[in-house]
Design a protein around this motif. Sequence first.
Motif, PDB file in Angstrom:
ATOM      1  N   GLN A 134     -18.194  20.492 -24.716  1.00  0.00           N
ATOM      2  CA  GLN A 134     -18.646  20.936 -26.032  1.00  0.00           C
ATOM      3  C   GLN A 134     -19.032  19.749 -26.902  1.00  0.00           C
ATOM      4  OE1 GLN A 134     -15.287  23.205 -27.426  1.00  0.00           O
ATOM      5  NE2 GLN A 134     -15.983  25.088 -26.455  1.00  0.00           N
ATOM      6  N   LEU A 135     -18.261  18.685 -26.833  1.00  0.00           N
ATOM      7  CA  LEU A 135     -18.519  17.521 -27.673  1.00  0.00           C
ATOM      8  C   LEU A 135     -19.880  16.898 -27.341  1.00  0.00           C
ATOM      9  CD1 LEU A 135     -17.194  15.774 -29.883  1.00  0.00           C
ATOM     10  CD2 LEU A 135     -16.333  14.305 -28.049  1.00  0.00           C
ATOM     11  N   GLN A 136     -20.164  16.758 -26.049  1.00  0.00           N
ATOM     12  CA  GLN A 136     -21.427  16.147 -25.639  1.00  0.00           C
ATOM     13  C   GLN A 136     -22.615  17.056 -25.962  1.00  0.00           C
ATOM     14  OE1 GLN A 136     -21.665  12.973 -24.760  1.00  0.00           O
ATOM     15  NE2 GLN A 136     -19.472  12.997 -25.163  1.00  0.00           N
ATOM     16  N   GLN A 137     -22.450  18.359 -25.756  1.00  0.00           N
ATOM     17  CA  GLN A 137     -23.519  19.285 -26.141  1.00  0.00           C
ATOM     18  C   GLN A 137     -23.742  19.242 -27.646  1.00  0.00           C
ATOM     19  OE1 GLN A 137     -24.126  23.156 -24.236  1.00  0.00           O
ATOM     20  NE2 GLN A 137     -22.159  22.855 -23.240  1.00  0.00           N
ATOM     21  N   SER A 138     -22.646  19.161 -28.395  1.00  0.00           N
ATOM     22  CA  SER A 138     -22.758  19.110 -29.851  1.00  0.00           C
ATOM     23  C   SER A 138     -23.471  17.844 -30.289  1.00  0.00           C
ATOM     24  CB  SER A 138     -21.366  19.174 -30.492  1.00  0.00           C
ATOM     25  OG  SER A 138     -20.730  20.390 -30.189  1.00  0.00           O
ATOM     26  N   LEU A 139     -23.178  16.729 -29.614  1.00  0.00           N
ATOM     27  CA  LEU A 139     -23.810  15.459 -29.982  1.00  0.00           C
ATOM     28  C   LEU A 139     -25.315  15.508 -29.717  1.00  0.00           C
ATOM     29  CD1 LEU A 139     -22.719  12.860 -31.196  1.00  0.00           C
ATOM     30  CD2 LEU A 139     -22.551  11.909 -28.889  1.00  0.00           C
ATOM     31  N   VAL A 140     -25.702  16.130 -28.623  1.00  0.00           N
ATOM     32  CA  VAL A 140     -27.135  16.299 -28.331  1.00  0.00           C
ATOM     33  C   VAL A 140     -27.787  17.168 -29.410  1.00  0.00           C
ATOM     34  CG1 VAL A 140     -28.804  17.301 -26.718  1.00  0.00           C
ATOM     35  CG2 VAL A 140     -26.876  15.961 -25.851  1.00  0.00           C
ATOM     36  N   SER A 141     -27.136  18.289 -29.731  1.00  0.00           N
ATOM     37  CA  SER A 141     -27.692  19.189 -30.743  1.00  0.00           C
ATOM     38  C   SER A 141     -27.733  18.518 -32.112  1.00  0.00           C
ATOM     39  CB  SER A 141     -26.855  20.472 -30.818  1.00  0.00           C
ATOM     40  OG  SER A 141     -26.979  21.221 -29.623  1.00  0.00           O
ATOM     41  N   TYR A 142     -26.698  17.748 -32.418  1.00  0.00           N
ATOM     42  CA  TYR A 142     -26.675  17.025 -33.691  1.00  0.00           C
ATOM     43  C   TYR A 142     -27.863  16.066 -33.789  1.00  0.00           C
ATOM     44  CZ  TYR A 142     -25.253  13.513 -37.125  1.00  0.00           C
ATOM     45  OH  TYR A 142     -25.236  12.627 -38.187  1.00  0.00           O
ATOM     46  N   GLY A 143     -28.157  15.376 -32.681  1.00  0.00           N
ATOM     47  CA  GLY A 143     -29.305  14.464 -32.681  1.00  0.00           C
ATOM     48  C   GLY A 143     -30.603  15.193 -32.946  1.00  0.00           C
ATOM     49  N   ARG A 144     -30.763  16.387 -32.366  1.00  0.00           N
ATOM     50  CA  ARG A 144     -31.983  17.164 -32.580  1.00  0.00           C
ATOM     51  C   ARG A 144     -32.064  17.677 -34.014  1.00  0.00           C
ATOM     52  NH1 ARG A 144     -34.667  19.735 -28.816  1.00  0.00           N
ATOM     53  NH2 ARG A 144     -34.280  21.797 -29.723  1.00  0.00           N
ATOM     54  N   ILE A 145     -30.913  18.023 -34.581  1.00  0.00           N
ATOM     55  CA  ILE A 145     -30.905  18.487 -35.971  1.00  0.00           C
ATOM     56  C   ILE A 145     -31.218  17.334 -36.917  1.00  0.00           C
ATOM     57  CG2 ILE A 145     -29.388  19.358 -37.811  1.00  0.00           C
ATOM     58  CD1 ILE A 145     -28.000  21.032 -35.597  1.00  0.00           C
ATOM     59  N   ILE A 146     -30.645  16.164 -36.641  1.00  0.00           N
ATOM     60  CA  ILE A 146     -30.896  14.994 -37.485  1.00  0.00           C
ATOM     61  C   ILE A 146     -32.360  14.588 -37.419  1.00  0.00           C
ATOM     62  CG2 ILE A 146     -30.439  12.512 -37.659  1.00  0.00           C
ATOM     63  CD1 ILE A 146     -28.367  14.306 -38.990  1.00  0.00           C
ATOM     64  N   ASP A 147     -32.995  14.770 -36.254  1.00  0.00           N
ATOM     65  CA  ASP A 147     -34.422  14.474 -36.146  1.00  0.00           C
ATOM     66  C   ASP A 147     -35.218  15.275 -37.178  1.00  0.00           C
ATOM     67  OD1 ASP A 147     -34.107  12.646 -34.152  1.00  0.00           O
ATOM     68  OD2 ASP A 147     -34.559  14.032 -32.512  1.00  0.00           O
ATOM     69  N   VAL A 148     -34.835  16.546 -37.343  1.00  0.00           N
ATOM     70  CA  VAL A 148     -35.524  17.390 -38.319  1.00  0.00           C
ATOM     71  C   VAL A 148     -35.095  17.023 -39.736  1.00  0.00           C
ATOM     72  CG1 VAL A 148     -35.858  19.767 -39.123  1.00  0.00           C
ATOM     73  CG2 VAL A 148     -35.801  19.272 -36.681  1.00  0.00           C
ATOM     74  N   ARG A 149     -33.793  16.806 -39.912  1.00  0.00           N
ATOM     75  CA  ARG A 149     -33.275  16.481 -41.250  1.00  0.00           C
ATOM     76  C   ARG A 149     -33.841  15.163 -41.785  1.00  0.00           C
ATOM     77  NH1 ARG A 149     -30.226  19.776 -44.521  1.00  0.00           N
ATOM     78  NH2 ARG A 149     -29.126  17.919 -45.223  1.00  0.00           N
ATOM     79  N   SER A 150     -34.210  14.266 -40.868  1.00  0.00           N
ATOM     80  CA  SER A 150     -34.723  12.963 -41.300  1.00  0.00           C
ATOM     81  C   SER A 150     -36.171  13.041 -41.779  1.00  0.00           C
ATOM     82  CB  SER A 150     -34.614  11.955 -40.157  1.00  0.00           C
ATOM     83  OG  SER A 150     -35.416  12.344 -39.058  1.00  0.00           O
ATOM     84  N   MET A 168     -28.706  16.649 -22.759  1.00  0.00           N
ATOM     85  CA  MET A 168     -29.867  16.335 -23.584  1.00  0.00           C
ATOM     86  C   MET A 168     -31.154  16.780 -22.876  1.00  0.00           C
ATOM     87  SD  MET A 168     -30.984  12.627 -25.141  1.00  0.00           S
ATOM     88  CE  MET A 168     -29.348  12.405 -25.832  1.00  0.00           C
ATOM     89  N   ASN A 169     -31.241  16.478 -21.595  1.00  0.00           N
ATOM     90  CA  ASN A 169     -32.409  16.894 -20.817  1.00  0.00           C
ATOM     91  C   ASN A 169     -32.477  18.422 -20.699  1.00  0.00           C
ATOM     92  OD1 ASN A 169     -33.219  14.235 -20.351  1.00  0.00           O
ATOM     93  ND2 ASN A 169     -31.967  14.051 -18.510  1.00  0.00           N
ATOM     94  N   ALA A 170     -31.315  19.051 -20.532  1.00  0.00           N
ATOM     95  CA  ALA A 170     -31.285  20.515 -20.435  1.00  0.00           C
ATOM     96  C   ALA A 170     -31.732  21.146 -21.748  1.00  0.00           C
ATOM     97  CB  ALA A 170     -29.871  20.990 -20.072  1.00  0.00           C
ATOM     98  N   ARG A 171     -31.330  20.549 -22.869  1.00  0.00           N
ATOM     99  CA  ARG A 171     -31.726  21.080 -24.173  1.00  0.00           C
ATOM    100  C   ARG A 171     -33.235  20.940 -24.384  1.00  0.00           C
ATOM    101  NH1 ARG A 171     -29.468  24.652 -26.699  1.00  0.00           N
ATOM    102  NH2 ARG A 171     -27.475  23.615 -26.456  1.00  0.00           N
ATOM    103  N   THR A 172     -33.815  19.840 -23.940  1.00  0.00           N
ATOM    104  CA  THR A 172     -35.262  19.658 -24.038  1.00  0.00           C
ATOM    105  C   THR A 172     -35.993  20.713 -23.213  1.00  0.00           C
ATOM    106  OG1 THR A 172     -35.000  17.271 -24.367  1.00  0.00           O
ATOM    107  CG2 THR A 172     -37.164  18.044 -23.655  1.00  0.00           C
ATOM    108  N   ALA A 173     -35.492  20.953 -22.013  1.00  0.00           N
ATOM    109  CA  ALA A 173     -36.098  21.987 -21.161  1.00  0.00           C
ATOM    110  C   ALA A 173     -35.950  23.369 -21.778  1.00  0.00           C
ATOM    111  CB  ALA A 173     -35.446  21.956 -19.773  1.00  0.00           C
ATOM    112  N   GLN A 174     -34.840  23.610 -22.453  1.00  0.00           N
ATOM    113  CA  GLN A 174     -34.641  24.896 -23.118  1.00  0.00           C
ATOM    114  C   GLN A 174     -35.656  25.090 -24.231  1.00  0.00           C
ATOM    115  OE1 GLN A 174     -30.749  25.470 -24.788  1.00  0.00           O
ATOM    116  NE2 GLN A 174     -31.115  27.592 -25.333  1.00  0.00           N
ATOM    117  N   SER A 175     -35.956  24.014 -24.960  1.00  0.00           N
ATOM    118  CA  SER A 175     -36.970  24.095 -26.017  1.00  0.00           C
ATOM    119  C   SER A 175     -38.341  24.413 -25.427  1.00  0.00           C
ATOM    120  CB  SER A 175     -37.027  22.769 -26.783  1.00  0.00           C
ATOM    121  OG  SER A 175     -35.845  22.547 -27.503  1.00  0.00           O
TER     122      SER A 175
END
Length: 586
Positions: free
Chosen positions: A306-322, A193-200
Amino acid sequence: MKNKEVTTLNMFRYVFSSVLKNRLLLIVNILALMLISAFQFVMPQFTQYIIDKVIPKSDFHLLFRAVALLLIAAIILGLLNYFSTYYMGVMSQNAITTLRNELYKHIINQDTYFFESSKTGDLMVRLTSDINNLQSLISPNMLSMIGNMFTFVGVLIFIVFVNWQMALAVSLTFPLMFIIYRVFRTRIRTSFMNARTAQSKMSNQMQNTLTQIDLIKGYTAEETEQNRFSRYANENRDYTINATWNQAVFSPLIDFVNYLGTGIILSLGAYFVIKKQLTVGQLVAYISYVALLQSPIQSFTRLLNQLQQSLVSYGRIIDVRSVKATIVDAPQAVLFPEFHDKIKFEHVNFTYPAKSNNEHNLVAVQDVSFEIPHGQTIALVGHSGAGKSTIVKLMDRLYDVNSGIISFDGVPIDQISLNSLRQNIAIVSQDVDLVDGTIRDNIEYGTANATDEQINHVAKLADITNFVSPLPDGFETQVGERGMRLSGGQKQRIAIARALLKNAPIIILDEATSALDNESEKAIQHAMDNLIEDRTSLVIAHRLSTVHNANTILAMDHGEIVERGTHEELIDKNGYYRQLYDAQFD
């Protein structure tokens, strides 16, 4: 704060909602997985049969027949694996494309405020990398878990039937695996999750660098920007290394538990063979079955990353979808009226919402009332920040008023469908937006099926022909990203031609010439006169020399209209407008 909707179950529901749109393909894939499981279950039986039956009899004919059947089963198993892998890939690509298209549609239909408060690079990461991470959930490896579950249940029943003591002993390792998984799941997910934030942050930095390269070079800020990017890259590296460290510890622990299970089976199996309660063939087959039993657990642990990375990405997508658009069509929205009377602002108030808790709401428009009669030109003038451009955004319903009414021929703006409203308003602004394509692409943008005759006609009215004709490719000339191959005046002419082709009854010129020099402005003025001819126009002007001929001039200050009248009337009044005028021409 953690989003309560971001759970593994909800993630699978979200992803497989697109898979279920092609249920036949899903059913066929599941059937293939069940057949694969069945053949995997049968394979150890050949080993047991050869060891316990064929070898003691020294029957080569029986041996060849058993081996032949084994090879046939292996070929069938290979074909099933090929079929399953290919069609799972097809299903995966179809599903992930659907999810990406849905997310893109959701984003592009958001309100203006959403884009003003969001970072472009971050949205790009969500549309690309985050969606790609979800694809692992419907990859052949992930979906093979379905087949593995069938195998797990079948094998567990079988080994209990063969020897319940060994089945019980090896089952004691399963809770240990579960505990290890629970401990490392949170650690790995947090790191990713932290790595994905840094990537953004890296993506945003790259976006800003590429779009502001002239500013960076002009102020020799290359080192500053490089250091900022390096800081984000180092953050991404550190968090990813931390996740890798957890995986590096996690995988060997799981492997050790699996070897522990194998050791238990070998010890107990050898004991039962010595006691004549188990044959050697049964022991060898039993070890193979235990490996099949451990396979789903091993597969699941390998897919943990993969599952944990997917869960992080899913959370970021849901943030936008919400995020839900607030500027939408009314339940009984009507088409734009046959405009023939006037546009009317009645006691309109609007305040920009704060973008963060540390900011205050910005009052932009206060009790503004005016009319734009059909066929007339109204000009808005005033200092920067007076509220002029906000009027444009309210008129195009990029924002909704806090109070008051904007109406077209008496129809309130919020009762008109957004598509119909914006089709009847053409805006030419100071910052011309061009797409990366040809001059023709940019002229006909938003107007489908324009003919060559129409293109040539509006090009002539916009005075484009004189700079297009000498070009080797004419209207097919590439303009470059953001129109970087064109001058400011050329881009402005293209914007005017685009508005002419749209043929909207209402024209808004939002400081359309403020970025041009005097010579360029004079050259474009004729094109602008053609644009507003016989149309209802709102002109926002920084240069007051361009609004002399307006039917009415509205002078704005701090969100309020402080004066109104013709140019001559306002000059004679010797008030706010006269101060603006004199300040420009002193």
